[in-house]
Design an enzyme around this catalytic site. Structure first.
Site, PDB file in Angstrom:
ATOM      1  N   VAL A   1      -3.720  14.314  -9.159  1.00  0.00           N
ATOM      2  CA  VAL A   1      -3.518  13.482  -7.969  1.00  0.00           C
ATOM      3  C   VAL A   1      -4.645  12.478  -8.014  1.00  0.00           C
ATOM      4  CG1 VAL A   1      -3.311  13.383  -5.469  1.00  0.00           C
ATOM      5  CG2 VAL A   1      -2.545  15.431  -6.697  1.00  0.00           C
ATOM      6  N   GLU A   2      -4.310  11.228  -8.266  1.00  0.00           N
ATOM      7  CA  GLU A   2      -5.332  10.196  -8.458  1.00  0.00           C
ATOM      8  C   GLU A   2      -5.383   9.278  -7.238  1.00  0.00           C
ATOM      9  OE1 GLU A   2      -6.044   8.847 -12.586  1.00  0.00           O
ATOM     10  OE2 GLU A   2      -3.962   9.453 -12.901  1.00  0.00           O
ATOM     11  N   GLY A   3      -6.583   9.101  -6.710  1.00  0.00           N
ATOM     12  CA  GLY A   3      -6.761   8.304  -5.513  1.00  0.00           C
ATOM     13  C   GLY A   3      -6.818   9.200  -4.289  1.00  0.00           C
TER      14      GLY A   3
ATOM     15  N   ASN B   1      -3.208   9.196   0.167  1.00  0.00           N
ATOM     16  CA  ASN B   1      -2.222   9.210  -0.894  1.00  0.00           C
ATOM     17  C   ASN B   1      -1.092  10.170  -0.494  1.00  0.00           C
ATOM     18  OD1 ASN B   1      -0.795   9.806  -3.337  1.00  0.00           O
ATOM     19  ND2 ASN B   1      -2.599   9.271  -4.548  1.00  0.00           N
TER      20      ASN B   1
END
Length: 523
Positions: A118-120, A127
Site C-alpha cells: 500500500v503506497e502512499g 489512500n
C-alpha cells in the site's frame, strides 16, 4: 435498452440474440426445457436480427460487458451496480479475479506475485486502499528504507562505508528537489516535459559509478520499473501518490492475500455462497476475449471458445500491454488517434523474485531489512529484502529486477536465475552460505493476459495523450491503472480509474451526454 445476451457461434452461422427478456444461457443449464423449444426460440430471435444489429427495448435496462476482472474491472462494475446498472457481465480470461494483484503458494507461504505494497500512507489525504485493507485487518508492515547507506554491498564483496553512500543519497535528494522545482515550472499541459535523466544532466549529475547507479536505480527504476532516461519528469517528480497520500509505504504480508481488497469490493455487488465464494452468474471466468465489434447501436464480444456476447456498451479493463498486443481485435479498428495514444505509453516490467533457503545468513534486526548490491551492470539483482517480521522463520529473500533484466530473466530457466542470484549473494555474504532450495520467478511480460506489470509515463507524452488513452470510442469505454491521471501504476490508481471510467459511462446513459472532451495539445 437490452440485456447482455450470450449465444453460441458455429463455423458457418452466428446467431446474435436480440435484447429480449429471454436469456438463451438458461437453456444450457435447465434440462427441463426441451431442445426443440430452445432451437425454435433461437431461430426466431436470429431471424429478427439477421440483417441488423439493432437492440430491442427490455425492462432489464442498459446492458454492459466488462472485459477483465482485475481491480479496475471489478471497481467499474461495482460503480455501475451502485448506479442501478446491474445488467452486466464480467468476462475474465483467467480462473480468478484480481488481475495483477495475485497471491501464489511458495515454500509453505502465500506470497504476492504482483502488487505488494500500500503506497502512499499517513499524508493529508487517505489512500482508499489503506482504508479497505484496514477494514479487512490485513497484516501490513511498514517498510523502512532509511538505513540503506549502512547496507549497500560492493561488487566483489564487502560493504561500502555508510558515510560514502549517505553522501550519494543526499546528493541525489538535492538533485531531486531541484528537479521538482523545475518540473513545477513547466506548463501544466506537459508540453515542455523532459526525462528525469535530462533534469539530472541540467544539474551536472549523471550517475556513473556502481554506487551512484544503485542509488539512482533504487530512487527511480525500483519505483517506475524503467530507467530515468525514458521516464517523464513532470509526471513523476513530484509523484502524486506520495504528495497526496503520504510518503510511507506498507508491505502486505497476509496469508489471505492482497487480492482480498478486490474480493472485498466484488462481494459488495456479486452474489456469494455461505463460504464467500462468488457464485454470481454475471462473473464468467476462463473467457478469453479475442474480438470486440462495435456499432452505433451496440457491441458484440467474441471469446476464444467461440462464445458470443452482445450488449449496449463494453468497458475494456485489460492491461496496457494487452491493448498493445494482438490479443483483442477491434472491429472496426480503433481510430488512429486512439491507437497512437495506446502505443505511446510504456508497459513496464517489475519482477519480484522470491528465494527460499534452509536457514538465514543475512543480517537481521532493525535497519537491515532492505539492502543493495552495487554492480557495474545497472539493475543487476540490485534491491534485496528479507522477511524477519513478515514471514518469521521462513528464511526467504526477495530480489527485484526490472526492464531489460526482467525480459532477460524471463527467457532463461529458473535454475540459471537461481545460480546468478546465488553468485551475487556469495559476493555479499561469503562463499559458505547455504544453497537456495526454492525460487519463484514471475513472468508477467511473457503472459499474454498481461504483457507486463504496470504502465509508466515516458517522455514525449502529456495530458493530451492521457485524455486520449482514457477516451471512449463510441460504445467502447476504457479503464485500468494506465487510465489513472495521477496514480497510474498503483493499486489505488486501478481502483479509482474503474470508478472514474464507470462514471463517464453512467453520465452517458443517464443524461444522454456522451461527449468526452479532449483538451487541445497546449492547454
Amino acid at each position: 435498452m437490452g440485456q447482455v445476451t450470450h449465444v453460441h457461434e458455429s463455423p458457418h452461422v452466428i446467431f446474435m440474440a436480440p435484447s429480449l427478456p429471454l436469456d438463451i444461457r438458461a437453456f444450457a443449464g435447465n434440462p427441463k426445457i426441451k431442445m426443440k423449444e430452445a432451437m425454435e426460440s433461437i431461430l426466431f430471435t436470429a431471424a429478427l436480427l439477421l440483417s441488423s444489429h439493432v437492440f430491442l427495448t427490455s425492462a432489464a435496462g442498459p446492458s454492459v460487458i466488462v472485459v477483465g476482472a482485475g481491480f479496475s474491472g471489478i471497481s467499474a462494475a461495482k460503480t455501475l451496480s451502485d448506479a442501478g446498472i446491474t445488467n452486466i457481465v464480467i468476462l475474465e480470461a483467467t480462473n480468478r479475479i484480481g488481475g495483477r494483484i495475485c497471491k501464489v503458494p511458495f515454500a509453505g507461504l502465500n506470497v504476492e506475485k504482483g502488487a505488494n505494497w500500500v503506497e502512499g500512507v499517513n499524508g493529508d489525504k487517505i489512500n482508499p486502499i489503506w482504508t479497505i485493507s484496514n477494514q479487512l485487518n490485513l497484516k501490513k508492515y511498514y517498510s523502512d528504507y532509511s538505513k540503506l547507506s549502512s547496507n549497500t554491498y560492493k561488487e566483489g564483496g564487502g560493504l561500502y562505508d555508510a558515510a560514502e553512500i549517505q553522501s550519494l543519497i543526499d546528493t541525489a535528494d538535492e538533485v531531486s528537489n531541484a528537479s521538482e522545482q523545475y518540473s513545477n515550472s513547466l506548463p501544466t499541459s506537459g508540453r515542455g516535459d523532459i526525462s528525469i535523466l535530462a533534469s539530472q544532466r541540467l544539474q551536472n549529475h549523471v550517475p556513473s559509478s556502481a554506487a551512484e547507479m544503485v542509488v539512482d536505480y533504487y530512487n527511480f527504476d525500483y519505483e517506475f520499473a524503467e530507467p530515468p532516461r525514458v521516464t517523464s519528469l513532470q509526471n513523476t517528480v513530484p509523484l502524486a501518490t506520495f504528495a497526496n497520500f503520504g510518503e510511507d509505504v506498507y508491505f502486505v504480508a497476509d496469508q489471505r492475500g492482497y487480492e482480498s481488497v478486490v474480493y472485498h469490493v466484488a462481494h459488495q455487488f456479486l452474489k456469494t455462497n455461505k463460504d464467500g465464494t462468488i457464485v454470481d452468474p454475471r462473473l464468467i471466468l476462463n473467457k478469453v476475449v479475442r474480438a470486440i465489434e462495435h456499432y452505433p447501436s451496440g457491441v458484440t464480444v467474441k471469446t476464444e471458445d467461440g462464445s458470443v456476447y452482445r450488449a449496449d456498451y463494453v468497458i475494456v479493463s485489460v492491461s496496457l500491454g494487452v491493448l498493445q498486443s494482438k490479443l483483442i481485435q477491434f472491429v472496426p479498428k480503433l481510430p488512429e488517434w486512439k491507437i497512437l495514444a495506446i502505443y505511446e505509453f510504456d508497459m513496464a516490467i517489475y519482477t519480484k523474485i522470491f528465494i527460499k533457503f534452509p536457514s538465514s545468513f543475512w543480517p537481521t534486526g532493525n535497519g537491515t531489512q532492505f539492502f543493495l548490491y552495487a554492480s557495474d551492470r545497472r539493475g543487476y539483482y540490485a534491491v534485496w529484502q528479507h522477511f524477519e517480521r513478515e514471514y518469521p522463520g521462513a528464511h526467504v529473500l526477495l530480489v527485484t529486477v526490472t526492464d531489460d533484466e526482467s525480459r532477460r530473466i524471463e527467457q532463461q530457466p529458473d535454475s540459471v536465475t537461481k545460480a546468478e542470484a546465488m553468485e551475487v549473494l556469495r559476493e555479499m555474504f561469503g562463499k559458505n552460505i547455504p544453497e537456495a532450495t526454492d525460487i519463484f520467478v514471475p513472468r508477467w511480460w511473457s503472459d499474454r493476459f498481461y504483457k507486463g506489470t504496470f504502465s509508466n509515463w515516458p517522455i514525449g507524452v502529456n495530458r493530451y495523450e492521457y485524455d486520449q488513452i482514457r477516451a471512449p470510442v463510441g460504445r467502447v469505454y476504457f479503464t485500468g491503472e494506465h487510465t489513472s491521471e495521477h496514480y497510474n501504476g498503483y493499486v489505488h490508481g486501478a481502483y479509482l480509474a474503474g470508478i472514474d471510467s464507470a462514471n463517464i459511462l453512467i453520465k452517458c446513459i443517464k443524461t444522454g451526454d456522451c461527449k468526452y472532451v479532449v483538451k487541445a495539445k497546449d492547454e
